[in-house]
Write a protein that holds these residues in place. Sequence first.
Motif, PDB file in Angstrom:
ATOM      1  N   GLU A 174      37.958  42.519  48.336  1.00 59.35           N
ATOM      2  CA  GLU A 174      39.281  42.939  47.843  1.00 59.35           C
ATOM      3  C   GLU A 174      40.207  41.740  47.667  1.00 59.35           C
ATOM      4  O   GLU A 174      40.930  41.636  46.684  1.00 59.35           O
ATOM      5  CB  GLU A 174      39.902  43.946  48.808  1.00 59.35           C
ATOM      6  CG  GLU A 174      41.234  44.495  48.383  1.00 59.35           C
ATOM      7  CD  GLU A 174      41.143  45.540  47.285  1.00 59.35           C
ATOM      8  OE1 GLU A 174      42.139  45.680  46.539  1.00 59.35           O
ATOM      9  OE2 GLU A 174      40.110  46.218  47.151  1.00 59.35           O
ATOM     10  N   ARG A 218      33.905  42.153  41.216  1.00 62.46           N
ATOM     11  CA  ARG A 218      33.715  42.570  42.611  1.00 62.46           C
ATOM     12  C   ARG A 218      32.247  42.573  43.039  1.00 62.46           C
ATOM     13  O   ARG A 218      31.897  42.022  44.082  1.00 62.46           O
ATOM     14  CB  ARG A 218      34.335  43.946  42.843  1.00 62.46           C
ATOM     15  CG  ARG A 218      35.830  43.934  42.932  1.00 62.46           C
ATOM     16  CD  ARG A 218      36.357  45.321  43.323  1.00 62.46           C
ATOM     17  NE  ARG A 218      37.789  45.289  43.423  1.00 62.46           N
ATOM     18  CZ  ARG A 218      38.611  45.903  42.585  1.00 62.46           C
ATOM     19  NH1 ARG A 218      38.125  46.614  41.578  1.00 62.46           N
ATOM     20  NH2 ARG A 218      39.904  45.830  42.743  1.00 62.46           N
ATOM     21  N   PRO A 226      40.733  47.538  51.880  1.00 63.60           N
ATOM     22  CA  PRO A 226      40.102  47.572  50.561  1.00 63.60           C
ATOM     23  C   PRO A 226      40.211  48.930  49.891  1.00 63.60           C
ATOM     24  O   PRO A 226      40.194  49.969  50.552  1.00 63.60           O
ATOM     25  CB  PRO A 226      38.634  47.253  50.876  1.00 63.60           C
ATOM     26  CG  PRO A 226      38.439  47.773  52.258  1.00 63.60           C
ATOM     27  CD  PRO A 226      39.756  47.552  52.955  1.00 63.60           C
ATOM     28  N   SER A 240      36.255  48.100  45.833  1.00 64.37           N
ATOM     29  CA  SER A 240      35.737  47.010  46.665  1.00 64.37           C
ATOM     30  C   SER A 240      34.725  47.548  47.671  1.00 64.37           C
ATOM     31  O   SER A 240      33.732  46.887  47.989  1.00 64.37           O
ATOM     32  CB  SER A 240      36.877  46.281  47.381  1.00 64.37           C
ATOM     33  OG  SER A 240      37.658  45.572  46.453  1.00 64.37           O
TER      34      SER A 240
END
Length: 171
Positions: free
Chosen positions: A61, A70, A131, A135
């Motif tokens: 994150e 990500r 997060p 994430s």
Amino acid sequence: NHYEGYLFPATYDLSPEMTPHQIIDMMLGRFDIMLTDEYKARANELGYSINDIVTMASIIEREAAKPTERAVISSVFYNRLNIGMKLQSCATVEYILEKRKSVLSVEDTKTDSPYNTYLHPGLPPSPIASPGEESFKAALYPADTDYLYFVADGSGGHKFSKTYEEHLNNQ
């Protein structure tokens, strides 16, 4: 009572009469809803605890400026863990320093803390941020890459590399 990482970031309807405890319970409840049986099974399949996954997701994150990166960032960290390499995440050092910096100094990376992934192998003891679900998904479903390094590219994204030599060239 370390709630960091478990207070799910979302939009909530709050009333002025709500107590902090009620708000915390609401956020924890939203985390429990997000944490599906599929996610629990996937964490188990990966061989990590839920706390490990939340910790990984929190680092992702903080590291990922672009949502599309990500899962790739996740793969870098898992690839490093799998070979016993330190994560060396700037985000974990910023957590210790309690401020974001555009560039960490060498001295910053020597800050003594179990959260300093430049000094200590493996994941830090607990999450460093809360997060979001994307994430969290990236922590559970990393991209399939051979990357071991990434560096900010100056435009909000990252350059990824497999070797240290490539990484130095990307810097």
